[in-house]
Design a protein around this motif. Structure first.
Motif, short mmCIF file in Angstrom:
data_model
loop_
_atom_site.label_atom_id
_atom_site.label_comp_id
_atom_site.label_asym_id
_atom_site.label_seq_id
_atom_site.Cartn_x
_atom_site.Cartn_y
_atom_site.Cartn_z
N ARG A 153 57.50 5.67 24.93
CA ARG A 153 57.17 4.52 24.08
C ARG A 153 56.62 4.98 22.73
O ARG A 153 56.94 4.39 21.68
CB ARG A 153 56.15 3.62 24.78
N ILE A 154 55.79 6.01 22.75
CA ILE A 154 55.24 6.55 21.49
C ILE A 154 56.37 7.08 20.64
O ILE A 154 56.41 6.83 19.42
CB ILE A 154 54.19 7.64 21.79
N GLU A 155 57.32 7.79 21.26
CA GLU A 155 58.44 8.35 20.50
C GLU A 155 59.31 7.22 19.93
O GLU A 155 59.75 7.29 18.77
CB GLU A 155 59.27 9.26 21.40
N ARG A 156 59.56 6.17 20.74
CA ARG A 156 60.34 5.03 20.22
C ARG A 156 59.59 4.35 19.07
O ARG A 156 60.20 3.95 18.08
CB ARG A 156 60.61 4.02 21.34
N GLN B 230 49.06 9.79 43.46
CA GLN B 230 48.46 9.31 42.21
C GLN B 230 48.85 10.22 41.05
O GLN B 230 49.11 9.74 39.94
CB GLN B 230 46.94 9.24 42.34
N GLY B 231 48.89 11.53 41.30
CA GLY B 231 49.32 12.46 40.25
C GLY B 231 50.74 12.18 39.80
O GLY B 231 51.04 12.22 38.61
N GLU C 111 53.75 7.64 34.49
CA GLU C 111 53.20 6.74 33.47
C GLU C 111 53.03 7.47 32.14
O GLU C 111 53.31 6.93 31.07
CB GLU C 111 51.86 6.16 33.95
N ASN C 112 52.62 8.73 32.22
CA ASN C 112 52.46 9.54 31.01
C ASN C 112 53.80 9.72 30.31
O ASN C 112 53.90 9.60 29.08
CB ASN C 112 51.85 10.89 31.38
N ARG C 113 54.86 10.01 31.09
CA ARG C 113 56.19 10.14 30.49
C ARG C 113 56.64 8.84 29.84
O ARG C 113 57.21 8.84 28.74
CB ARG C 113 57.21 10.58 31.56
#
Length: 175
Positions: free
Chosen positions: A70-73, A56-57, A63-65
């Protein structure tokens, strides 16, 4: 006939105290065995839960990456959109400025605006009208100005004014 003076009684291989000791020893062995089995199961369950938590980690870090990408794009897209909006405003202001400097006596057929150049094509009543009105303003904006006049049948002149500069006439959009 009786050969003994004591009354006979049954003799056991183990005495009552030995029976108590054997009972407690067996009870201790069963308790130790039960605790060992319990701890083995608990360790196995904990190991499985640890493996599940690690998986899960890894999933959450992946998923965090993906979310960070997506945030950076999205940030890059917003930056690009802001740059394009600024560019659009700059183009609008540049066109407005060019149109405001053209007097009513001059007819413009086409305007080509680039980052550091401006090309005007049109018709003017005389070369002096062009030089006294538009050319003075173009000389103050651009480093290089060149005009080609072509006489028309009605006495007016067709002109092509090519103006360029090292500095940008319109600020480029930053992508």
């Amino acid at each position: 006939m009786k050969f003994s003076y004591s009354k006979p009684f049954p003799k056991h291989i183990l005495g009552p105290l030995a029976k108590v000791w054997i009972f407690y020893i067996l009870l201790s062995v069963v308790i130790v065995w039960g605790l060992t089995r319990f701890l083995q199961k608990y360790i196995e369950i904990t190991k499985n839960q640890t493996e599940i938590s690690q998986v899960q980690g890894h999933i959450y870090s992946h998923e965090n990456r993906r979310l960070e990408e997506r945030i950076e794009r999205t940030k890059q897209t917003l930056k690009s959109m802001r740059g394009k909006a600024t560019y659009t405003v700059n183009v609008k202001d540049s066109i407005k400025g060019v149109l405001e400097m053209i007097p009513d006596s001059i007819t413009i057929e086409s305007i080509t605006i680039d980052y550091s150049s401006l090309v005007l094509k049109g018709v003017v009543p005389s070369k002096e009208d062009f030089k006294n009105t538009i050319q003075q303003r173009l000389d103050s904006i651009f480093e290089n100005s060149h005009v080609v006049f072509t006489p028309l049948n009605n006495g007016w002149y067709s002109f092509i004014s090519t103006n360029s500069s090292v500095l940008p006439f319109i600020e480029k959009a930053s992508n």
